[in-house]
Scaffold this motif. Sequence first.
Motif, PDB file in Angstrom:
ATOM      1  N   MET A 119       0.968  -1.293   0.021  1.00 24.94           N
ATOM      2  CA  MET A 119       0.157  -0.087   0.232  1.00 24.94           C
ATOM      3  C   MET A 119       0.836   1.331   0.069  1.00 24.94           C
ATOM      4  O   MET A 119       0.628   2.330  -0.726  1.00 24.94           O
ATOM      5  CB  MET A 119      -0.937   0.212   1.183  1.00 24.94           C
ATOM      6  CG  MET A 119      -2.288  -0.748   1.362  1.00 24.94           C
ATOM      7  SD  MET A 119      -3.136  -0.865  -0.152  1.00 24.94           S
ATOM      8  CE  MET A 119      -3.731   1.066  -0.217  1.00 24.94           C
ATOM      9  N   VAL A 120       1.979   1.206   0.751  1.00 20.06           N
ATOM     10  CA  VAL A 120       2.994   2.380   0.704  1.00 20.06           C
ATOM     11  C   VAL A 120       3.319   2.712  -0.467  1.00 20.06           C
ATOM     12  O   VAL A 120       3.382   3.795  -0.965  1.00 20.06           O
ATOM     13  CB  VAL A 120       3.839   2.320   1.956  1.00 20.06           C
ATOM     14  CG1 VAL A 120       5.049   3.295   1.824  1.00 20.06           C
ATOM     15  CG2 VAL A 120       3.215   2.328   3.218  1.00 20.06           C
ATOM     16  N   PHE A 121       3.936   1.467  -1.175  1.00 20.77           N
ATOM     17  CA  PHE A 121       4.575   1.818  -2.602  1.00 20.77           C
ATOM     18  C   PHE A 121       3.411   2.201  -3.607  1.00 20.77           C
ATOM     19  O   PHE A 121       4.060   3.173  -4.409  1.00 20.77           O
ATOM     20  CB  PHE A 121       5.007   0.561  -3.040  1.00 20.77           C
ATOM     21  CG  PHE A 121       6.770   0.273  -2.542  1.00 20.77           C
ATOM     22  CD1 PHE A 121       7.677   1.097  -3.031  1.00 20.77           C
ATOM     23  CD2 PHE A 121       6.993  -0.703  -1.455  1.00 20.77           C
ATOM     24  CE1 PHE A 121       8.700   1.000  -2.656  1.00 20.77           C
ATOM     25  CE2 PHE A 121       8.324  -0.809  -1.205  1.00 20.77           C
ATOM     26  CZ  PHE A 121       9.123   0.046  -1.648  1.00 20.77           C
ATOM     27  N   SER A 122       2.181   1.643  -3.510  1.00 24.85           N
ATOM     28  CA  SER A 122       1.107   2.034  -4.267  1.00 24.85           C
ATOM     29  C   SER A 122       0.825   3.630  -4.144  1.00 24.85           C
ATOM     30  O   SER A 122       0.658   4.354  -5.038  1.00 24.85           O
ATOM     31  CB  SER A 122       0.098   1.228  -4.032  1.00 24.85           C
ATOM     32  OG  SER A 122       0.341  -0.105  -4.351  1.00 24.85           O
ATOM     33  N   ILE A 123       0.749   4.088  -2.943  1.00 17.47           N
ATOM     34  CA  ILE A 123       0.310   5.500  -2.583  1.00 17.47           C
ATOM     35  C   ILE A 123       1.440   6.592  -3.004  1.00 17.47           C
ATOM     36  O   ILE A 123       1.020   7.631  -3.659  1.00 17.47           O
ATOM     37  CB  ILE A 123      -0.068   5.715  -1.168  1.00 17.47           C
ATOM     38  CG1 ILE A 123      -1.326   4.924  -0.806  1.00 17.47           C
ATOM     39  CG2 ILE A 123      -0.199   7.260  -0.705  1.00 17.47           C
ATOM     40  CD1 ILE A 123      -1.588   4.707   0.619  1.00 17.47           C
ATOM     41  N   VAL A 124       2.690   6.038  -2.715  1.00 17.29           N
ATOM     42  CA  VAL A 124       3.698   6.725  -3.111  1.00 17.29           C
ATOM     43  C   VAL A 124       4.016   7.202  -4.607  1.00 17.29           C
ATOM     44  O   VAL A 124       4.097   7.990  -5.224  1.00 17.29           O
ATOM     45  CB  VAL A 124       5.214   6.247  -2.492  1.00 17.29           C
ATOM     46  CG1 VAL A 124       6.440   6.853  -2.959  1.00 17.29           C
ATOM     47  CG2 VAL A 124       5.240   6.626  -1.032  1.00 17.29           C
ATOM     48  N   LEU A 125       3.606   5.942  -5.389  1.00 13.24           N
ATOM     49  CA  LEU A 125       3.738   6.146  -6.977  1.00 13.24           C
ATOM     50  C   LEU A 125       2.583   6.956  -7.290  1.00 13.24           C
ATOM     51  O   LEU A 125       2.767   7.635  -8.024  1.00 13.24           O
ATOM     52  CB  LEU A 125       3.427   4.583  -7.517  1.00 13.24           C
ATOM     53  CG  LEU A 125       3.180   4.581  -9.011  1.00 13.24           C
ATOM     54  CD1 LEU A 125       4.500   4.982  -9.577  1.00 13.24           C
ATOM     55  CD2 LEU A 125       2.612   3.356  -9.444  1.00 13.24           C
ATOM     56  N   TYR A 126       1.381   6.899  -6.792  1.00  9.34           N
ATOM     57  CA  TYR A 126       0.405   7.935  -6.968  1.00  9.34           C
ATOM     58  C   TYR A 126       0.976   9.324  -6.755  1.00  9.34           C
ATOM     59  O   TYR A 126       0.629  10.323  -7.690  1.00  9.34           O
ATOM     60  CB  TYR A 126      -1.042   7.447  -6.283  1.00  9.34           C
ATOM     61  CG  TYR A 126      -1.924   8.707  -6.732  1.00  9.34           C
ATOM     62  CD1 TYR A 126      -2.816   8.854  -7.713  1.00  9.34           C
ATOM     63  CD2 TYR A 126      -2.344   9.457  -5.296  1.00  9.34           C
ATOM     64  CE1 TYR A 126      -3.721   9.774  -8.070  1.00  9.34           C
ATOM     65  CE2 TYR A 126      -3.321  10.433  -5.486  1.00  9.34           C
ATOM     66  CZ  TYR A 126      -3.935  10.540  -6.949  1.00  9.34           C
ATOM     67  OH  TYR A 126      -4.859  11.800  -6.944  1.00  9.34           O
ATOM     68  N   TYR A 127       1.047   9.557  -5.654  1.00  8.36           N
ATOM     69  CA  TYR A 127       1.965  10.858  -5.242  1.00  8.36           C
ATOM     70  C   TYR A 127       2.944  11.515  -6.275  1.00  8.36           C
ATOM     71  O   TYR A 127       2.836  12.471  -6.605  1.00  8.36           O
ATOM     72  CB  TYR A 127       2.498  10.858  -3.781  1.00  8.36           C
ATOM     73  CG  TYR A 127       3.005  12.372  -3.593  1.00  8.36           C
ATOM     74  CD1 TYR A 127       2.440  13.421  -3.171  1.00  8.36           C
ATOM     75  CD2 TYR A 127       4.483  12.326  -3.584  1.00  8.36           C
ATOM     76  CE1 TYR A 127       2.953  14.657  -2.898  1.00  8.36           C
ATOM     77  CE2 TYR A 127       5.158  13.564  -3.120  1.00  8.36           C
ATOM     78  CZ  TYR A 127       4.218  14.765  -2.843  1.00  8.36           C
ATOM     79  OH  TYR A 127       4.846  15.905  -2.863  1.00  8.36           O
ATOM     80  N   PHE A 128       3.749  10.537  -6.554  1.00  4.77           N
ATOM     81  CA  PHE A 128       5.044  11.051  -7.492  1.00  4.77           C
ATOM     82  C   PHE A 128       4.263  11.316  -8.827  1.00  4.77           C
ATOM     83  O   PHE A 128       4.829  12.475  -9.732  1.00  4.77           O
ATOM     84  CB  PHE A 128       5.934  10.047  -7.569  1.00  4.77           C
ATOM     85  CG  PHE A 128       7.022   9.655  -6.315  1.00  4.77           C
ATOM     86  CD1 PHE A 128       7.042  10.756  -5.532  1.00  4.77           C
ATOM     87  CD2 PHE A 128       7.621   8.420  -6.342  1.00  4.77           C
ATOM     88  CE1 PHE A 128       8.016  10.466  -4.571  1.00  4.77           C
ATOM     89  CE2 PHE A 128       8.566   8.397  -5.371  1.00  4.77           C
ATOM     90  CZ  PHE A 128       8.612   9.599  -4.391  1.00  4.77           C
ATOM     91  N   LEU A 129       3.440  10.738  -9.419  1.00  2.65           N
ATOM     92  CA  LEU A 129       2.684  10.758 -10.744  1.00  2.65           C
ATOM     93  C   LEU A 129       1.980  12.035 -10.573  1.00  2.65           C
ATOM     94  O   LEU A 129       1.968  12.775 -11.590  1.00  2.65           O
ATOM     95  CB  LEU A 129       1.981   9.447 -11.150  1.00  2.65           C
ATOM     96  CG  LEU A 129       3.041   8.495 -11.709  1.00  2.65           C
ATOM     97  CD1 LEU A 129       2.136   7.209 -11.914  1.00  2.65           C
ATOM     98  CD2 LEU A 129       3.702   8.670 -12.689  1.00  2.65           C
ATOM     99  N   ILE A 143      -4.814   7.759 -16.626  1.00  2.00           N
ATOM    100  CA  ILE A 143      -4.311   6.776 -15.950  1.00  2.00           C
ATOM    101  C   ILE A 143      -4.386   7.214 -14.398  1.00  2.00           C
ATOM    102  O   ILE A 143      -4.510   6.554 -13.358  1.00  2.00           O
ATOM    103  CB  ILE A 143      -2.834   6.849 -16.325  1.00  2.00           C
ATOM    104  CG1 ILE A 143      -2.449   6.196 -17.732  1.00  2.00           C
ATOM    105  CG2 ILE A 143      -1.876   6.461 -15.097  1.00  2.00           C
ATOM    106  CD1 ILE A 143      -1.312   6.355 -18.215  1.00  2.00           C
ATOM    107  N   LEU A 144      -4.445   8.555 -14.145  1.00  2.00           N
ATOM    108  CA  LEU A 144      -4.251   9.086 -12.638  1.00  2.00           C
ATOM    109  C   LEU A 144      -5.891   9.459 -12.434  1.00  2.00           C
ATOM    110  O   LEU A 144      -6.026   9.535 -11.201  1.00  2.00           O
ATOM    111  CB  LEU A 144      -3.612  10.504 -12.654  1.00  2.00           C
ATOM    112  CG  LEU A 144      -2.154  10.540 -12.913  1.00  2.00           C
ATOM    113  CD1 LEU A 144      -1.589  11.658 -13.083  1.00  2.00           C
ATOM    114  CD2 LEU A 144      -1.359   9.541 -11.768  1.00  2.00           C
TER     115      LEU A 144
END
Length: 314
Positions: free
Chosen positions: A107-117, A264-265
């Motif tokens: 979940m952390v990796f998924s949320i961080v990816l969303y934030y970065f994009l 995508i976003l």
Amino acid sequence: MSLLWVILGFTLLVVGGEFLVRSSVALSFKFSISKMVIGMTVVSFATSAPELLVSVQAALSGSPAIAINNVVGSNIANIGLVLGVTAMVGAIAVDKSFYKLNWPVMMVFSIVLYYFLKNDNVLTAIEGSILFIGLILFLYALIKKGKKDTSVEEVDDALAVVSNFKIILWLAIGATALYFGSEWLVEGSKEIARSVGVSEAVIGVSLIAIGTSVPELAASVIAAAKQEKAISLGNLIGSNIFNIASVLGLTAIIKPITVTEPQILSHDIFWMLGFSFILIPIIFLPKRLQISRGKGFFLVFAYGVFMFLIFTRG
């Protein structure tokens, strides 16, 4: 000809999945670490190789939508399709480490990816490096924790005495089969998809994502059929973490990935977050720490709804 490549690709991916499971179980005996850890490292890395190859190739050839949606779509397929089908083969018992470590990290990796994009519509080389370093730290913690757990569940005793040469050979055969199988399957799928006139984003999140998730499907279903359920769940969660941190992380380091398709976003990544989050209520309700056949059917049905919306949206 496209259909032939797809069939050949599927065949090789199933063969690769079988050899990966064998070598993974043998490795768990050799190093006296839990099969869950083996599933989340060796098997996850090998079955994430198709996504890595496709995403790097897509980014370098000017198709960033395929690079991102290949990973987003694969993570959705891993939970909705692969985990769903695996649970329908046989109910999966869930280890406590799933919700104490593995799921939170995913979940952390998924949320961080969303934030970065979402931040600037680009996954930069620095952000890719952060994701990849995070993966290294996670694997270090996982292996360190796994070595303390020296109990290995009852499995095929013959795999306890397999030679190192055989394990390496099985891994090599599995990885080679996965490489060529994924290449042929993806190329065939792209040709078929383009012949019916759909966008790169739709190709990436649907056919290519399913194609590159076939190794996970093959490895997990075979593991489930052999009662190696720990590998099934560990492989899928590990693969989702690898897809974000390793596939997109390394791809962004090689070439920053720009978000060129707004859906995508606004759409696809929320489905990925939703499928990831829903695992917690699924494993606790109504029967704790088990993914039953009924829950598996629900996941597959939800994935079917996602695919329907993908192909019917404007």
